[in-house]
Write a protein that holds these residues in place. Structure first.
Motif, PDB file in Angstrom:
ATOM      1  N   UNK A 161       0.807  -1.210   0.000  1.00 27.47           N
ATOM      2  CA  UNK A 161       0.000   0.000   0.000  1.00 27.47           C
ATOM      3  C   UNK A 161       0.846   1.268   0.000  1.00 27.47           C
ATOM      4  N   UNK A 162       1.985   1.210   0.646  1.00 31.13           N
ATOM      5  CA  UNK A 162       2.859   2.379   0.789  1.00 31.13           C
ATOM      6  C   UNK A 162       3.963   2.272  -0.253  1.00 31.13           C
ATOM      7  N   UNK A 163       3.881   3.128  -1.288  1.00 28.04           N
ATOM      8  CA  UNK A 163       4.829   3.008  -2.394  1.00 28.04           C
ATOM      9  C   UNK A 163       6.078   3.848  -2.114  1.00 28.04           C
ATOM     10  N   UNK A 164       7.173   3.417  -2.704  1.00 30.04           N
ATOM     11  CA  UNK A 164       8.424   4.181  -2.567  1.00 30.04           C
ATOM     12  C   UNK A 164       8.347   5.435  -3.434  1.00 30.04           C
ATOM     13  N   UNK A 165       8.822   6.544  -2.916  1.00 33.40           N
ATOM     14  CA  UNK A 165       8.923   7.753  -3.740  1.00 33.40           C
ATOM     15  C   UNK A 165       9.984   7.538  -4.808  1.00 33.40           C
ATOM     16  N   UNK A 166       9.784   8.156  -5.951  1.00 32.69           N
ATOM     17  CA  UNK A 166      10.829   8.197  -6.984  1.00 32.69           C
ATOM     18  C   UNK A 166      10.982   9.666  -7.387  1.00 32.69           C
ATOM     19  N   UNK A 167      12.114  10.004  -7.968  1.00 34.42           N
ATOM     20  CA  UNK A 167      12.326  11.391  -8.421  1.00 34.42           C
ATOM     21  C   UNK A 167      11.185  11.830  -9.327  1.00 34.42           C
ATOM     22  N   UNK A 168      10.792  10.938 -10.238  1.00 42.72           N
ATOM     23  CA  UNK A 168       9.776  11.295 -11.240  1.00 42.72           C
ATOM     24  C   UNK A 168       8.426  11.572 -10.586  1.00 42.72           C
ATOM     25  N   UNK A 169       8.167  10.879  -9.480  1.00 44.87           N
ATOM     26  CA  UNK A 169       6.854  11.000  -8.842  1.00 44.87           C
ATOM     27  C   UNK A 169       6.744  12.241  -7.938  1.00 44.87           C
ATOM     28  N   UNK A 170       7.831  12.972  -7.760  1.00 45.29           N
ATOM     29  CA  UNK A 170       7.792  14.086  -6.802  1.00 45.29           C
ATOM     30  C   UNK A 170       7.020  15.282  -7.357  1.00 45.29           C
ATOM     31  N   UNK A 223       6.016   9.702   9.735  1.00 46.82           N
ATOM     32  CA  UNK A 223       6.661   8.982  10.841  1.00 46.82           C
ATOM     33  C   UNK A 223       8.121   8.837  10.444  1.00 46.82           C
ATOM     34  N   UNK A 224       8.979   9.623  11.136  1.00 43.54           N
ATOM     35  CA  UNK A 224      10.369   9.790  10.694  1.00 43.54           C
ATOM     36  C   UNK A 224      11.236   8.576  11.034  1.00 43.54           C
ATOM     37  N   UNK A 225      12.440   8.596  10.500  1.00 34.51           N
ATOM     38  CA  UNK A 225      13.398   7.516  10.731  1.00 34.51           C
ATOM     39  C   UNK A 225      13.772   6.885   9.405  1.00 34.51           C
ATOM     40  N   UNK A 226      14.439   5.726   9.468  1.00 38.35           N
ATOM     41  CA  UNK A 226      14.789   5.057   8.215  1.00 38.35           C
ATOM     42  C   UNK A 226      13.491   4.790   7.438  1.00 38.35           C
ATOM     43  N   UNK A 227      13.488   5.142   6.153  1.00 36.73           N
ATOM     44  CA  UNK A 227      12.291   4.982   5.317  1.00 36.73           C
ATOM     45  C   UNK A 227      11.083   5.689   5.926  1.00 36.73           C
ATOM     46  N   UNK A 241       0.216   7.867   0.451  1.00 35.62           N
ATOM     47  CA  UNK A 241       0.598   6.701   1.278  1.00 35.62           C
ATOM     48  C   UNK A 241       1.908   6.218   0.691  1.00 35.62           C
ATOM     49  N   UNK A 242       3.000   6.686   1.231  1.00 39.42           N
ATOM     50  CA  UNK A 242       4.273   6.358   0.602  1.00 39.42           C
ATOM     51  C   UNK A 242       5.393   6.349   1.646  1.00 39.42           C
ATOM     52  N   UNK A 243       6.542   5.896   1.197  1.00 38.59           N
ATOM     53  CA  UNK A 243       7.707   5.946   2.076  1.00 38.59           C
ATOM     54  C   UNK A 243       8.885   6.511   1.314  1.00 38.59           C
ATOM     55  N   UNK A 244       9.838   7.024   2.063  1.00 39.16           N
ATOM     56  CA  UNK A 244      10.977   7.723   1.473  1.00 39.16           C
ATOM     57  C   UNK A 244      12.173   6.766   1.422  1.00 39.16           C
ATOM     58  N   UNK A 245      12.649   6.438   0.227  1.00 42.19           N
ATOM     59  CA  UNK A 245      13.772   5.495   0.144  1.00 42.19           C
ATOM     60  C   UNK A 245      15.120   6.164   0.414  1.00 42.19           C
ATOM     61  N   UNK A 246      15.116   7.484   0.568  1.00 38.86           N
ATOM     62  CA  UNK A 246      16.373   8.219   0.756  1.00 38.86           C
ATOM     63  C   UNK A 246      16.587   8.557   2.228  1.00 38.86           C
ATOM     64  N   UNK A 247      17.732   9.170   2.504  1.00 37.59           N
ATOM     65  CA  UNK A 247      18.084   9.504   3.884  1.00 37.59           C
ATOM     66  C   UNK A 247      19.094   8.485   4.398  1.00 37.59           C
TER      67      UNK A 247
END
Ligand code: NPW
Ligand code: ADP
Length: 281
Positions: free
Chosen positions: A4-13, A187-191, A200-206
């Motif tokens: 359900x929670x997709x990874x962000x991509x540069x293109x999707x920003x 909700x911060x932290x890894x991903x 509904x997404x998560x951040x693959x960076x950081x």
């Protein structure tokens, strides 16, 4: 990660709004950062600088007078209001960022109950979340666009649950936070997880180098600065978390994770913005 929670991509920003040639500072919003209790002027300065760096037209720091000398030397571009602020004097284009170095005393609580009663876009972080955890959803008495940015420790306090349980079920936790308090959440932290209206997404960076005092204050300023420029709450949430993490990755490549400071994330923001603008021509 849940499907359900997709990874962000540069293109999707989402895009940062382009500035028209005749633009003036009034078009890019006015961020008010409320924090800076004695000893924590730095958190206020980091958040205020981040709001400017991401493109807010004006930034006012609202804090304890003891933080003034620090702020004016660290960020002469920011204007200054003393505690307690006169909320009736807020301009129409105001966005509030509450919490960086706010402290948890009575004055902070009183300020927050006023903030919660205002229909003005707002970002809640740090001690604002700790006070919310103590006094509960009634503190949010008016309908308003609200972005909440807990780290796992703050999420545990907001849901009165043990910290390890937060990390075991981050998706369940972010849903529970939104059900209890409404609004848009990271909700911060890894991903870092994001849950907004449709987001509904998560951040693959950081990277773990960002686990250093003040990194979250920079994110707060970034989010407020994007809201101030008119982005929707979902777009500000996604774009702000992404830019902050990408800036953290650039800083880690330049300096190493151990030596990364929150102010280095701040320094990298312009380069991430330039990279994003280049792919969004
Ligand atoms: N220069 C300045 O002016 C700065 C000012 N600042 C300001 O200080 C104020 C209070 O902030 P703070 O850091 O003292 O308290 P807070 O974040 O609640 O940590 C307390 C405990 O919570 C937990 N915990 C924390 N993170 C966690 C995680 N990711 N995952 C899991 N658990 C986590 C952890 O508990 P432990 O795991 O140690 O039991 C930790 O010991 C706030 O207003 C802020 O803006 C700071 O921004 C720094 C720079
Ligand atoms: N291991 C990690 N991987 C990715 N991002 C991280 C990691 N640790 C911390 N961060 C990011 O750094 C920031 C830390 O915020 P926070 O804990 O609120 O710090 P502070 O209270 O010192 O400002 C968050 O945006 C978080 O997602």
């Amino acid at each position: 990660m849940d499907d359900d929670f997709v990874a962000l991509t540069w293109e999707r920003l989402p895009k940062i709004p382009k500035r028209s040639p005749d633009a003036h500072k009034g078009r890019f919003g006015h961020v008010f950062v409320l924090g800076g209790a004695p000893g924590m002027g730095g958190a206020l300065a980091l958040a205020a600088a981040a709001a400017y760096r991401i493109g807010a037209g004006l930034v006012t720091a609202v804090g304890h007078p003891s933080a003034v000398p620090y702020l004016t030397s660290a960020l002469p571009e920011a204007t200054w209001w003393d505690w307690p602020p006169s909320f009736s004097a807020l301009p129409d284009n105001a966005v509030l960022a509450v919490g960086p170095g706010l402290g948890q005393g009575l004055a902070a609580h009183d300020m927050l109950s006023e903030v919660g009663s205002l229909p003005i876009p707002q970002v809640w972080d740090a001690d604002a979340l700790n006070i919310l955890a103590r006094f509960g959803a009634p503190l949010l008495s008016a309908k308003a666009v609200r972005l909440f940015t807990p780290h796992p420790g703050e999420a545990a306090r907001l849901l009165a649950m043990p910290l390890p349980d937060v990390q075991l079920d981050r998706i369940g936790v972010i849903h529970a936070l939104q059900s209890r308090y409404g609004g848009h959440w990271v909700l911060k932290g890894q991903h870092s997880l994001m849950l907004g209206e449709t987001a509904r997404c998560y951040c693959p960076w950081g990277n773990p180098g960002m686990a250093t005092g003040g990194s979250g204050d920079v994110l707060t300023g970034v989010l407020a600065g994007l809201l101030a420029q008119g982005l929707s709450a979902d777009d500000a949430l996604i774009l702000g978390v992404a830019i902050h993490a990408l800036a953290g990755d650039r800083a880690a490549r330049r300096l190493g994770e151990e030596s990364l400071l929150a102010s280095n994330i701040l320094e990298e923001l312009p380069f991430v913005i330039q990279e994003l603008n280049a792919i969004h021509v």
